[in-house]
Design a protein around this motif. Structure first.
Motif, PDB file in Angstrom:
ATOM      1  N   SER A  19      15.691   8.885  36.168  1.00 35.19           N
ATOM      2  CA  SER A  19      15.514   8.946  37.316  1.00 35.19           C
ATOM      3  C   SER A  19      17.629   8.450  37.927  1.00 35.19           C
ATOM      4  O   SER A  19      17.687   7.361  37.356  1.00 35.19           O
ATOM      5  N   ALA A  20      18.002   8.266  39.029  1.00 31.73           N
ATOM      6  CA  ALA A  20      19.075   7.656  39.277  1.00 31.73           C
ATOM      7  C   ALA A  20      18.446   6.692  39.850  1.00 31.73           C
ATOM      8  O   ALA A  20      19.811   5.474  38.967  1.00 31.73           O
ATOM      9  N   LYS A  21      17.925   6.672  40.286  1.00 31.31           N
ATOM     10  CA  LYS A  21      17.237   5.285  40.290  1.00 31.31           C
ATOM     11  C   LYS A  21      16.217   4.521  39.241  1.00 31.31           C
ATOM     12  O   LYS A  21      17.064   3.189  39.285  1.00 31.31           O
ATOM     13  N   ARG A  22      16.517   4.988  38.504  1.00 35.35           N
ATOM     14  CA  ARG A  22      15.932   4.112  37.371  1.00 35.35           C
ATOM     15  C   ARG A  22      17.082   4.048  36.793  1.00 35.35           C
ATOM     16  O   ARG A  22      17.109   2.352  35.433  1.00 35.35           O
ATOM     17  N   LYS A  24      20.140   2.954  37.542  1.00 37.96           N
ATOM     18  CA  LYS A  24      20.405   1.966  38.470  1.00 37.96           C
ATOM     19  C   LYS A  24      19.777   0.800  38.488  1.00 37.96           C
ATOM     20  O   LYS A  24      20.738  -0.698  38.241  1.00 37.96           O
ATOM     21  N   PHE A  25      18.315   1.103  38.331  1.00 37.26           N
ATOM     22  CA  PHE A  25      17.567  -0.440  37.943  1.00 37.26           C
ATOM     23  C   PHE A  25      17.754  -0.964  36.932  1.00 37.26           C
ATOM     24  O   PHE A  25      18.029  -2.481  36.848  1.00 37.26           O
ATOM     25  N   THR A  26      17.757  -0.223  35.327  1.00 36.04           N
ATOM     26  CA  THR A  26      18.046  -0.940  34.700  1.00 36.04           C
ATOM     27  C   THR A  26      20.065  -1.227  34.161  1.00 36.04           C
ATOM     28  O   THR A  26      19.697  -2.913  33.606  1.00 36.04           O
TER      29      THR A  26
END
Length: 60
Positions: A19-22, A24-26
């Motif tokens: 996902s885009a959230k994952r 961004k987190f990375t």
């Protein structure tokens, strides 16, 4: 055998991308690591983080 496993992982990742959230987190984690490295290289390490060499003891 290892190549086949990596191909299966790549296939699974292509079918179900993160996902885009994952993502961004990375990238945020990588950015923090790069920032810490840059500060250490420009400012230097504090005294309490310096490695002190101990004299080697010769065994007889």
């Amino acid at each position: 055998m290892n190549q086949m496993r990596w191909m299966l992982r790549a296939k699974r990742w292509a079918q179900h991308p993160p996902s885009a959230k994952r993502v961004k987190f990375t990238f945020a984690i990588i950015a923090v690591c790069v920032a810490i490295y840059a500060v250490e290289k420009t400012v230097g390490l504090p005294e309490w983080m310096q490695v002190t060499q101990t004299p080697k003891i010769k065994l007889q």
